[in-house]
Design an enzyme around this catalytic site. Structure first.
Site, PDB file in Angstrom:
ATOM      1  N   HIS A  56       0.843  -1.186   0.000  1.00 33.24           N
ATOM      2  CA  HIS A  56       0.000   0.000   0.000  1.00 33.24           C
ATOM      3  C   HIS A  56       0.887   1.247   0.000  1.00 33.24           C
ATOM      4  CE1 HIS A  56      -3.487  -2.268   2.236  1.00 33.24           C
ATOM      5  NE2 HIS A  56      -3.041  -2.926   1.170  1.00 33.24           N
ATOM      6  N   GLU A  58       0.513   4.023   1.621  1.00 34.26           N
ATOM      7  CA  GLU A  58       0.657   4.576   2.969  1.00 34.26           C
ATOM      8  C   GLU A  58       1.735   3.825   3.756  1.00 34.26           C
ATOM      9  OE1 GLU A  58      -3.625   4.647   1.523  1.00 34.26           O
ATOM     10  OE2 GLU A  58      -2.124   3.074   1.815  1.00 34.26           O
ATOM     11  N   CYS A  86      -5.817   1.694   5.993  1.00 33.45           N
ATOM     12  CA  CYS A  86      -6.267   0.432   6.578  1.00 33.45           C
ATOM     13  C   CYS A  86      -5.574   0.293   7.938  1.00 33.45           C
ATOM     14  CB  CYS A  86      -5.913  -0.735   5.651  1.00 33.45           C
ATOM     15  SG  CYS A  86      -4.151  -1.143   5.623  1.00 33.45           S
ATOM     16  N   CYS A  89      -1.699   0.103   7.730  1.00 33.76           N
ATOM     17  CA  CYS A  89      -1.050   1.367   7.394  1.00 33.76           C
ATOM     18  C   CYS A  89      -1.181   2.385   8.523  1.00 33.76           C
ATOM     19  CB  CYS A  89      -1.623   1.917   6.091  1.00 33.76           C
ATOM     20  SG  CYS A  89      -1.240   0.855   4.670  1.00 33.76           S
TER      21      CYS A  89
END
Length: 159
Positions: A56, A58, A86, A89
């Protein structure tokens, strides 16, 4: 807090990165790390299509910041992102000591849309950032990006 013009401009960049991810066959998420003066330090987009669901943007920002930004500068930095972090993250963000998070769409919005489209639930609960990292300051969602992000998500996830 109301979003500033700079906040909106940087969220627009995140949405643009999400579109790049989608155009490359990936999930539409994009994020930008900005220092206290508004300078972009790092940006990335989702890269999960290769099979590693932890790729991801992030999470990439948290790793990059840990290696390249002094702790005193991290806490004054802001992460802008097309979709709310999420839990993975959000935890990485908090552990690295980054500052404010601004997001275009929330996890709750995405979960609702995925449910409408009949997409099976993810293996990780869609928790708000502040449930995972209660001291992190957050702003979002930004209503002006809702329709565009919903369309990007729909293009990727709706069967």
């Amino acid at each position: 807090m109301a979003l500033s013009d700079l906040d909106v401009e940087l969220l627009a960049r995140c949405v643009e990165l999400a579109r790049v991810a989608l155009d490359d066959g990936d999930e539409p998420f994009g994020s930008v790390l900005v220092d206290a003066d508004g300078n972009i330090l790092f940006e990335d987009r989702n890269r999960v299509q290769g099979g590693d669901a932890t790729q991801h943007p992030e999470f990439a920002i948290a790793r990059w910041a840990a290696e390249n930004v002094a702790p005193v500068r991290r806490v004054r930095a802001t992460v802008y992102t097309s979709g709310e972090h999420c839990p993975m993250c959000a935890a990485a963000h908090a552990w690295v000591g980054l500052g404010r998070i601004v997001y275009a769409t929330s996890s709750q919005q995405l979960s609702q849309w995925l449910g409408e489209w009949g997409v099976p639930a993810a293996p990780v609960a869609a928790l708000p950032i502040t449930t995972v990292a209660p001291r992190v300051v957050t702003d979002g969602p930004a209503p002006q990006f809702e329709a565009e992000m919903k369309a990007l998500y729909e293009a990727r996830f709706r069967s």
